[in-house]
Design an enzyme around this catalytic site. Structure first.
Site, PDB file in Angstrom:
ATOM      1  N   PHE A 118      -4.861 -18.216  46.338  1.00  0.00           N
ATOM      2  CA  PHE A 118      -4.475 -17.759  47.676  1.00  0.00           C
ATOM      3  C   PHE A 118      -4.183 -16.262  47.582  1.00  0.00           C
ATOM      4  O   PHE A 118      -3.192 -15.845  46.976  1.00  0.00           O
ATOM      5  CB  PHE A 118      -3.245 -18.483  48.215  1.00  0.00           C
ATOM      6  CG  PHE A 118      -2.913 -18.059  49.629  1.00  0.00           C
ATOM      7  CD1 PHE A 118      -3.517 -18.674  50.711  1.00  0.00           C
ATOM      8  CD2 PHE A 118      -2.033 -17.011  49.865  1.00  0.00           C
ATOM      9  CE1 PHE A 118      -3.246 -18.260  52.014  1.00  0.00           C
ATOM     10  CE2 PHE A 118      -1.751 -16.587  51.169  1.00  0.00           C
ATOM     11  CZ  PHE A 118      -2.361 -17.217  52.235  1.00  0.00           C
ATOM     12  N   ASP A 134      -2.753 -10.528  40.950  1.00  0.00           N
ATOM     13  CA  ASP A 134      -2.146 -10.575  42.280  1.00  0.00           C
ATOM     14  C   ASP A 134      -0.701 -11.040  42.119  1.00  0.00           C
ATOM     15  O   ASP A 134      -0.430 -12.222  41.927  1.00  0.00           O
ATOM     16  CB  ASP A 134      -2.931 -11.544  43.167  1.00  0.00           C
ATOM     17  CG  ASP A 134      -2.348 -11.654  44.584  1.00  0.00           C
ATOM     18  OD1 ASP A 134      -1.186 -11.249  44.786  1.00  0.00           O
ATOM     19  OD2 ASP A 134      -3.049 -12.171  45.476  1.00  0.00           O
ATOM     20  N   LYS A 183       5.084  -8.232  49.758  1.00  0.00           N
ATOM     21  CA  LYS A 183       6.232  -9.077  50.106  1.00  0.00           C
ATOM     22  C   LYS A 183       7.580  -8.411  49.806  1.00  0.00           C
ATOM     23  O   LYS A 183       8.068  -7.629  50.598  1.00  0.00           O
ATOM     24  CB  LYS A 183       6.103 -10.440  49.435  1.00  0.00           C
ATOM     25  CG  LYS A 183       4.930 -11.261  49.980  1.00  0.00           C
ATOM     26  CD  LYS A 183       4.993 -12.703  49.539  1.00  0.00           C
ATOM     27  CE  LYS A 183       3.747 -13.474  49.967  1.00  0.00           C
ATOM     28  NZ  LYS A 183       3.573 -13.607  51.415  1.00  0.00           N
TER      29      LYS A 183
END
Length: 408
Positions: free
Chosen positions: A138, A223, A252
């Protein structure tokens, strides 16, 4: 409460299925709903609120900068961006950074960088560059990113997708080696697959992947949007394997739980393929974002949040393993990123999250089978004890309900 839910449903797109709760306030690890009920936030906005809700220091620098200079485009230099880029490079060990906003934007930046590096530096034939990704990945929601996803729902109705992506199983070193060709530009991987159910690779997996990539002149990009910024007990999750990849994507928590901030970090050779006009973002690297991003990094070290993530993560993991229930198939994770894999034959993870909500603990399922636990990194032992008590109660009651229905 119901009126707020109705408003979202009436005027918003039906692209989320939130738990039936309306939040109005947050402080530290706690949030309050519109009925003034208090909850421990064990989601922290998919790791975006690692510093806790409304961290006073971050709110202060945000407000101060907003009253000074909030937004100019990259058409001009500012007195904020350079300091932010310097800091994020120093703490991560990379030479250059490119600031964006969302995590998906930073991933797209990395994809563009590694492709152009492949053509300009590695001399891959035009439009033949390949990027290897893992099944269950993801990396965001853009067309290109969902195009390299193995999750059918993420792709359904959104094709055609860009070519040039190749999927291999996660945690499979041999599969990576076999997938590499002379046209391979990069291997993009999450150190822990979050949305896939908190899937952790074997010890040394990432380092072995890097060694294979290095041998074949392939870039390895990690990532760390969800796993970085101290979430797993190291500043960056791949540091558990004691190596340095060719690039990393952060987001984030980099925004301190206040606004979207992301970066793509890499070495000079890779970043320097970009020239003026190749890539950009109106809001990327704006003074407000740079100020908050810089302070967010500093606070991780000043307040020992990374060490706390390791200590409290170990404690949470140990306490969860003590819960004996036939409903629990596995407990896995690292630091304060933990998943409880539940048996879907009896209960969905969502049903158990709803029960936890009634006991003052907020979490969210992933793939209907895993309860995700990723609280702010400042969580304390007593707060974890409260969470453990609630989780234990939920599983005990679920067991009893199951036994009763079986007897009938």
């Amino acid at each position: 409460m119901h009126s707020f839910i109705e408003l979202e449903r009436r005027f918003g797109a039906n692209n989320y299925e939130p738990l039936p709760i309306v939040l109005k306030k947050g402080q530290g690890v706690y949030v309050w709903d519109t009925d003034d009920n208090r909850y421990i936030d064990m989601m922290s906005a998919y790791s975006a609120v690692s510093h806790g809700h409304c961290h006073p220091d971050l709110v202060h620098v945000l407000t101060e900068q907003a009253n000074t200079l909030a937004m100019v485009s990259r058409a001009f230099y500012t007195d904020r961006l350079g300091k932010f880029l310097q800091k994020v490079c120093e703490v991560s060990g990379f030479e250059k950074a490119l600031a964006m906003n969302s995590g998906a934007e930073a991933v797209e930046t990395a994809l563009k960088a590694v492709r152009k590096w492949a053509y300009k530096i590695k001399k891959v034939p035009a439009d033949k560059a390949e990027i290897i990704v893992c099944e269950g990945n993801f990396h965001g929601r853009t067309i290109a990113i969902v195009g390299m996803s193995s999750e059918e729902q993420y792709r359904d109705g959104f094709g055609p997708f860009p070519a040039g992506f190749k999927q291999i199983p996660f945690n499979d070193v041999d599969a990576l080696e076999k997938a590499i060709t002379p046209n391979t530009a990069a291997f993009l991987v999450e150190p822990i697959q979050g949305e896939n159910g908190i899937i952790v690779g074997d010890a040394g997996y990432l380092k072995k992947c890097y060694e294979i990539c290095r041998k074949n002149n392939v870039l390895m990009i990690c990532d760390e949007i969800q796993t970085g910024m101290g979430r797993t007990g190291k500043f960056l999750c791949y540091q558990h394997d004691n190596f340095q990849p060719d690039g990393v994507v952060l987001g984030k928590a980099l925004g301190g739980g206040l606004l979207p901030v992301s970066v793509f970090l890499t070495r000079k050779e890779v970043m320097d393929v970009f020239t003026p006009g190749d890539h950009g973002s109106t809001f990327g690297g704006n003074p407000l974002a740079a100020t908050v991003g810089l302070r967010a990094i500093e606070l991780l070290f000043e307040e020992n949040l990374i060490e706390n993530a390791e200590k409290m993560g170990n404690y949470l993991f140990e306490q969860l393993k003590k819960i004996k229930s036939p409903l629990i198939l596995d407990v896995r994770g690292r630091g304060l990123l933990i998943g409880i894999h539940v048996n879907p034959a009896y209960y969905s993870a969502r049903e158990l999250c709803l029960r936890l909500m009634k006991l003052g603990v907020l979490s969210k399922e992933t793939h209907s089978t895993v309860i995700r636990l990723a609280p702010p990194l400042l969580i304390t032992k007593s707060e974890i004890d409260f969470v453990i008590a609630a989780i234990s109660k939920v599983f005990i009651e679920a067991n009893e309900t199951l036994l009763t229905s079986t007897r009938k």
